[in-house]
Design a protein around this motif. Structure first.
Motif, PDB file in Angstrom:
ATOM      1  N   TRP A  14      -9.597  -9.926  -4.308  1.00  0.00           N
ATOM      2  CA  TRP A  14      -9.687  -8.470  -4.173  1.00  0.00           C
ATOM      3  C   TRP A  14      -8.671  -7.978  -3.148  1.00  0.00           C
ATOM      4  O   TRP A  14      -8.583  -8.503  -2.028  1.00  0.00           O
ATOM      5  CB  TRP A  14     -11.084  -8.052  -3.737  1.00  0.00           C
ATOM      6  N   ILE A  15      -7.906  -6.980  -3.558  1.00  0.00           N
ATOM      7  CA  ILE A  15      -6.894  -6.371  -2.692  1.00  0.00           C
ATOM      8  C   ILE A  15      -7.211  -4.883  -2.540  1.00  0.00           C
ATOM      9  O   ILE A  15      -7.396  -4.184  -3.540  1.00  0.00           O
ATOM     10  CB  ILE A  15      -5.469  -6.529  -3.269  1.00  0.00           C
TER      11      ILE A  15
ATOM     12  N   SER B 190      -7.431 -14.021 -10.707  1.00  0.00           N
ATOM     13  CA  SER B 190      -6.964 -12.697 -11.108  1.00  0.00           C
ATOM     14  C   SER B 190      -7.152 -11.723  -9.951  1.00  0.00           C
ATOM     15  O   SER B 190      -7.910 -12.000  -9.013  1.00  0.00           O
ATOM     16  CB  SER B 190      -7.739 -12.204 -12.332  1.00  0.00           C
ATOM     17  N   PHE B 191      -6.460 -10.598 -10.028  1.00  0.00           N
ATOM     18  CA  PHE B 191      -6.521  -9.614  -8.949  1.00  0.00           C
ATOM     19  C   PHE B 191      -7.347  -8.403  -9.362  1.00  0.00           C
ATOM     20  O   PHE B 191      -7.257  -7.938 -10.504  1.00  0.00           O
ATOM     21  CB  PHE B 191      -5.108  -9.144  -8.571  1.00  0.00           C
ATOM     22  N   ARG B 192      -8.117  -7.900  -8.400  1.00  0.00           N
ATOM     23  CA  ARG B 192      -8.811  -6.633  -8.587  1.00  0.00           C
ATOM     24  C   ARG B 192      -8.418  -5.720  -7.440  1.00  0.00           C
ATOM     25  O   ARG B 192      -8.615  -6.055  -6.273  1.00  0.00           O
ATOM     26  CB  ARG B 192     -10.323  -6.833  -8.597  1.00  0.00           C
ATOM     27  N   LEU B 193      -7.844  -4.570  -7.782  1.00  0.00           N
ATOM     28  CA  LEU B 193      -7.341  -3.654  -6.774  1.00  0.00           C
ATOM     29  C   LEU B 193      -8.285  -2.469  -6.591  1.00  0.00           C
ATOM     30  O   LEU B 193      -8.908  -2.001  -7.550  1.00  0.00           O
ATOM     31  CB  LEU B 193      -5.958  -3.115  -7.158  1.00  0.00           C
ATOM     32  N   SER B 194      -8.404  -1.997  -5.381  1.00  0.00           N
ATOM     33  CA  SER B 194      -9.156  -0.779  -5.076  1.00  0.00           C
ATOM     34  C   SER B 194      -8.326   0.064  -4.126  1.00  0.00           C
ATOM     35  O   SER B 194      -7.376  -0.421  -3.503  1.00  0.00           O
ATOM     36  CB  SER B 194     -10.521  -1.105  -4.465  1.00  0.00           C
ATOM     37  N   PHE B 195      -8.700   1.337  -4.010  1.00  0.00           N
ATOM     38  CA  PHE B 195      -7.943   2.237  -3.146  1.00  0.00           C
ATOM     39  C   PHE B 195      -8.867   2.841  -2.093  1.00  0.00           C
ATOM     40  O   PHE B 195     -10.004   3.221  -2.398  1.00  0.00           O
ATOM     41  CB  PHE B 195      -7.298   3.369  -3.956  1.00  0.00           C
ATOM     42  N   PHE B 196      -8.386   2.933  -0.848  1.00  0.00           N
ATOM     43  CA  PHE B 196      -9.189   3.510   0.227  1.00  0.00           C
ATOM     44  C   PHE B 196      -8.382   4.563   0.975  1.00  0.00           C
ATOM     45  O   PHE B 196      -7.143   4.558   0.993  1.00  0.00           O
ATOM     46  CB  PHE B 196      -9.673   2.428   1.197  1.00  0.00           C
ATOM     47  N   GLY B 197      -9.104   5.482   1.586  1.00  0.00           N
ATOM     48  CA  GLY B 197      -8.479   6.549   2.362  1.00  0.00           C
ATOM     49  C   GLY B 197      -9.502   7.640   2.620  1.00  0.00           C
ATOM     50  O   GLY B 197     -10.625   7.599   2.107  1.00  0.00           O
ATOM     51  N   ASP B 198      -9.121   8.637   3.424  1.00  0.00           N
ATOM     52  CA  ASP B 198     -10.037   9.752   3.658  1.00  0.00           C
ATOM     53  C   ASP B 198     -10.039  10.681   2.448  1.00  0.00           C
ATOM     54  O   ASP B 198      -9.280  10.494   1.494  1.00  0.00           O
ATOM     55  CB  ASP B 198      -9.693  10.488   4.949  1.00  0.00           C
TER      56      ASP B 198
ATOM     57  N   MET C  88       2.935   8.776   8.428  1.00  0.00           N
ATOM     58  CA  MET C  88       2.036   8.408   7.337  1.00  0.00           C
ATOM     59  C   MET C  88       2.225   6.926   7.054  1.00  0.00           C
ATOM     60  O   MET C  88       3.358   6.470   6.885  1.00  0.00           O
ATOM     61  CB  MET C  88       2.351   9.246   6.089  1.00  0.00           C
ATOM     62  N   LYS C  89       1.120   6.202   7.009  1.00  0.00           N
ATOM     63  CA  LYS C  89       1.195   4.751   6.834  1.00  0.00           C
ATOM     64  C   LYS C  89       0.427   4.339   5.592  1.00  0.00           C
ATOM     65  O   LYS C  89      -0.644   4.880   5.313  1.00  0.00           O
ATOM     66  CB  LYS C  89       0.609   4.030   8.056  1.00  0.00           C
ATOM     67  N   MET C  90       0.954   3.369   4.870  1.00  0.00           N
ATOM     68  CA  MET C  90       0.283   2.791   3.719  1.00  0.00           C
ATOM     69  C   MET C  90       0.014   1.325   4.010  1.00  0.00           C
ATOM     70  O   MET C  90       0.872   0.619   4.556  1.00  0.00           O
ATOM     71  CB  MET C  90       1.124   2.945   2.452  1.00  0.00           C
ATOM     72  N   PHE C  91      -1.189   0.862   3.641  1.00  0.00           N
ATOM     73  CA  PHE C  91      -1.639  -0.481   3.995  1.00  0.00           C
ATOM     74  C   PHE C  91      -2.099  -1.265   2.772  1.00  0.00           C
ATOM     75  O   PHE C  91      -2.389  -0.690   1.724  1.00  0.00           O
ATOM     76  CB  PHE C  91      -2.832  -0.415   4.963  1.00  0.00           C
ATOM     77  N   PHE C  92      -2.194  -2.581   2.959  1.00  0.00           N
ATOM     78  CA  PHE C  92      -2.999  -3.385   2.036  1.00  0.00           C
ATOM     79  C   PHE C  92      -3.842  -4.347   2.856  1.00  0.00           C
ATOM     80  O   PHE C  92      -3.476  -4.727   3.980  1.00  0.00           O
ATOM     81  CB  PHE C  92      -2.135  -4.120   1.000  1.00  0.00           C
ATOM     82  N   GLN C  93      -4.988  -4.700   2.312  1.00  0.00           N
ATOM     83  CA  GLN C  93      -5.889  -5.664   2.937  1.00  0.00           C
ATOM     84  C   GLN C  93      -6.343  -6.662   1.882  1.00  0.00           C
ATOM     85  O   GLN C  93      -6.615  -6.275   0.733  1.00  0.00           O
ATOM     86  CB  GLN C  93      -7.127  -4.974   3.514  1.00  0.00           C
ATOM     87  N   ILE C  94      -6.410  -7.916   2.253  1.00  0.00           N
ATOM     88  CA  ILE C  94      -6.978  -8.954   1.386  1.00  0.00           C
ATOM     89  C   ILE C  94      -8.455  -9.070   1.752  1.00  0.00           C
ATOM     90  O   ILE C  94      -8.800  -9.414   2.887  1.00  0.00           O
ATOM     91  CB  ILE C  94      -6.249 -10.290   1.584  1.00  0.00           C
ATOM     92  N   VAL C  95      -9.328  -8.764   0.810  1.00  0.00           N
ATOM     93  CA  VAL C  95     -10.761  -8.741   1.104  1.00  0.00           C
ATOM     94  C   VAL C  95     -11.327 -10.152   1.206  1.00  0.00           C
ATOM     95  O   VAL C  95     -12.346 -10.369   1.856  1.00  0.00           O
ATOM     96  CB  VAL C  95     -11.514  -7.925   0.023  1.00  0.00           C
ATOM     97  N   ASN C  96     -10.658 -11.136   0.604  1.00  0.00           N
ATOM     98  CA  ASN C  96     -11.167 -12.512   0.565  1.00  0.00           C
ATOM     99  C   ASN C  96     -10.929 -13.274   1.860  1.00  0.00           C
ATOM    100  O   ASN C  96     -10.600 -14.467   1.852  1.00  0.00           O
ATOM    101  CB  ASN C  96     -10.520 -13.281  -0.592  1.00  0.00           C
ATOM    102  N   ILE C  97     -11.058 -12.599   2.987  1.00  0.00           N
ATOM    103  CA  ILE C  97     -10.979 -13.265   4.287  1.00  0.00           C
ATOM    104  C   ILE C  97     -12.064 -12.664   5.171  1.00  0.00           C
ATOM    105  O   ILE C  97     -12.617 -11.607   4.860  1.00  0.00           O
ATOM    106  CB  ILE C  97      -9.592 -13.093   4.955  1.00  0.00           C
TER     107      ILE C  97
END
Length: 579
Positions: free
Chosen positions: A89-90, A157-165, A101-110
């Motif tokens: 999951w990313i 396989s990858f599963r993507l989600s999006f986060f933000g306010d 303005m900043k854009m991020f990614f996080q690996i949830v599997n940690i």
């Protein structure tokens, strides 16, 4: 450090890692962006300006590199079954702060994916996150994110989600604004439908409003284009969609912004308490002005703004009464000599009398300076809760958590009665009108009841633990109870997008994850602002070279997020007798 069996990576090793990998990641350039302006060359308060933009040229490759490093260090986890054992999951998201303005990614599997050290900034630009700026900088990632979603790594396989306010979610998915009629990026329920409890909406003939998809967003945008691209008509022709979504991540994969939900909902509850206390302060103010005895007041002892406002108001009332008496006398004379006086003059006098009478009824003092309202801030400070002065006196996440403690809630709820008692005991005559005690009881009861139910909701959703069926049921009950209480106790407060998220979309996500939303929310992005602010201060010698400064901050931030670097930063050597 070697004497306590601790080894630290050398500066040379860290700089070598940065030179080998980080320098190959980013591209930096100056691009035209829309920025605020009050200069003559601006238009509608903005203008185009060349601004620094630093971004990763290959996002999928960067994600894979981080996965490989986590894999080598044995960091990957599937959180006790929360994540299917065939998936990685990313989370991709963003936030604005500190002028960038900043854009991020996080690996949830940690472990602790929301920690600052696990939140990787892959793009940043100096400027506001307007829709035009977001399109200019982020559209290049559409194909890369689509490729990342369709690729596999080591059989996963990858599963993507999006986060933000809430604001960012609306911008990324093409919604006009958070205040538009169809503001929700997840479903097509209009704002007036949010007023109706979820259970009642489920019983409607057509049931709940349909969920949005990327396909439906594209259809809505075509309808908007066909109608001539008029934003004021988007609510009727395109369900408030005015742009195409920037990323190909489905709306159903939006992570609920539970941090901003908690902050926003608590802010509504607290401001309602402030309004109630201010209303009581106005009663006290009016009463003190009416019963003011100048001979019994030692003016040299007046210390606070409220007492000064009372004395100032007494003087004003005296002047206005004198003016009112004169105008009434003038009116009586004009009426007696109606033949020599025009109707227009009489109407002008009557209007002035009405204005003076209205002014006499006003309780005119600065909000927040009354004895009860100002005492609320003293209570917060006593519990080490400091509101953010430069952000509209809002609360941050940690402060909301403190406010949810029963002791803090009880202290705040008890403030009106406590201050009223102190005022009565400190004056020889009655300083408090009788109706103030009744209002204080109502305000205290309302706040204590709503906060108790909100605290339960906050505790149920803001954690990262796996949840049992009973815990999920408890969360559902807590949300239902809170929304019912909110609607009945704060009937004049509008149901916002955050409350709609809480009522309609938080629980389905909890049921899908079978866990709290602490791992999936937007906290990591918020943590990065402070970190990058410190990085920018460390290279303040580059403040006149904004491109180089932003590039240096991005490089340093990325270096500290690398699992290889983290593994070397603090490592305890094994003793000889340890396996």
């Amino acid at each position: 450090m070697s004497s306590i069996d601790v080894s630290i990576a050398s500066e040379r090793q860290m700089r070598k890692r940065e030179a080998e990998f980080v320098n190959s990641v980013f591209v930096s350039e100056m691009i035209p962006l829309i920025v605020p302006s009050d200069s003559a060359d601006g238009s509608d308060g903005s203008k185009s300006k060349a601004s620094p933009f630093v971004y990763a040229k290959d996002l999928p490759a960067l994600v894979v590199e981080f996965l490989e490093q986590h894999y080598r260090h044995g960091n990957l986890t599937w959180h006790n079954g929360m994540i299917p054992d065939t998936e990685i999951w990313i989370k991709i998201g963003g936030d604005k702060g500190g002028g960038t303005m900043k854009m991020f990614f996080q690996i949830v599997n940690i472990n602790n994916p929301n920690a600052g050290r696990n939140t990787v900034t892959f793009a940043s630009f100096a400027g506001p996150d307007t829709p035009d700026n977001m399109t200019a900088t982020m559209e290049q990632y559409e194909d890369q994110i689509k490729a990342l979603e369709n690729m596999s790594w080591r059989g996963y396989s990858f599963r993507l989600s999006f986060f933000g306010d809430c604001e960012l979610l609306c911008k990324m998915y093409g919604i006009l604004s958070c205040n538009s009629v169809y503001a929700c990026p997840v479903c097509e329920e209009p704002k007036h439908g949010w007023k109706i409890p979820l259970k009642e909406r489920k019983r409607r003939k057509n049931g709940l409003a349909p969920l949005r998809t990327n396909a439906s967003l594209h259809r809505n945008f075509l309808q908007y284009m066909s109608d001539g691209c008029r934003p004021n008509r988007s609510k009727t022709v395109s369900k408030s969609v005015v742009r195409l979504p920037l990323f190909p991540i489905e709306p159903q994969q939006i992570t609920m912004p539970t941090l901003h939900i908690s902050i926003g909902v608590h802010d509504k509850i607290y401001r309602h308490l402030e309004e109630g206390c201010h209303d009581i302060d106005k009663d006290i103010f009016t009463h003190l002005v009416k019963t003011y005895d100048d001979s019994s007041i030692d003016k040299s002892s007046v210390q606070n703004n409220f007492d000064q406002a009372v004395q100032q108001r007494v003087d004003e009332v005296g002047e206005k009464h004198t003016m009112l008496d004169k105008k009434n006398h003038d009116l009586a004379e004009m009426t007696a000599n109606i033949q020599d006086t025009s109707i227009k003059e009489i109407c002008a006098i009557q209007q002035k009398i009405t204005e003076l009478e209205g002014d006499l009824k006003k309780a005119d003092f600065k909000k927040g300076t009354g004895p009860i309202t100002s005492a609320l801030d003293d209570v917060l400070q006593r519990h080490n809760i400091q509101r953010q002065e430069y952000h509209g006196k809002t609360f941050n996440g940690n402060q909301v958590k403190k406010c949810c403690q029963p002791s803090v809630t009880a202290d705040l709820a008890g403030t009106p009665h406590r201050i009223l008692g102190e005022l009565d005991s400190s004056h020889s005559d009655t300083a408090v009108p009788l109706q103030a005690y009744g209002k204080a009881t109502e305000v205290a009861k309302c706040f204590a009841t709503v906060m108790a139910k909100f605290s339960r909701v906050h505790k149920c959703i803001n954690h990262g633990r796996n949840m049992t069926e009973q815990e999920i049921l408890d969360a559902e009950t807590a949300i239902e109870d809170f929304m019912q209480c909110f609607r009945s106790s704060l009937a004049n407060v509008q149901i916002s997008l955050k409350l709609h998220f809480l009522e309609d979309h938080v629980l389905p996500q909890i049921k899908s994850l079978r866990a709290g939303l602490g791992l999936m929310n937007e906290q990591g992005g918020e943590n990065q602002h402070g970190h990058q602010k410190r990085e920018a201060a460390a290279c303040s010698n580059l403040k006149h070279q904004p491109m180089q400064q932003l590039l240096t901050v991005m490089k340093n931030s990325l270096t500290q997020c690398l699992p290889d670097v983290q593994a070397k930063m603090l490592h305890r050597k094994k003793r000889q007798n340890e396996d």
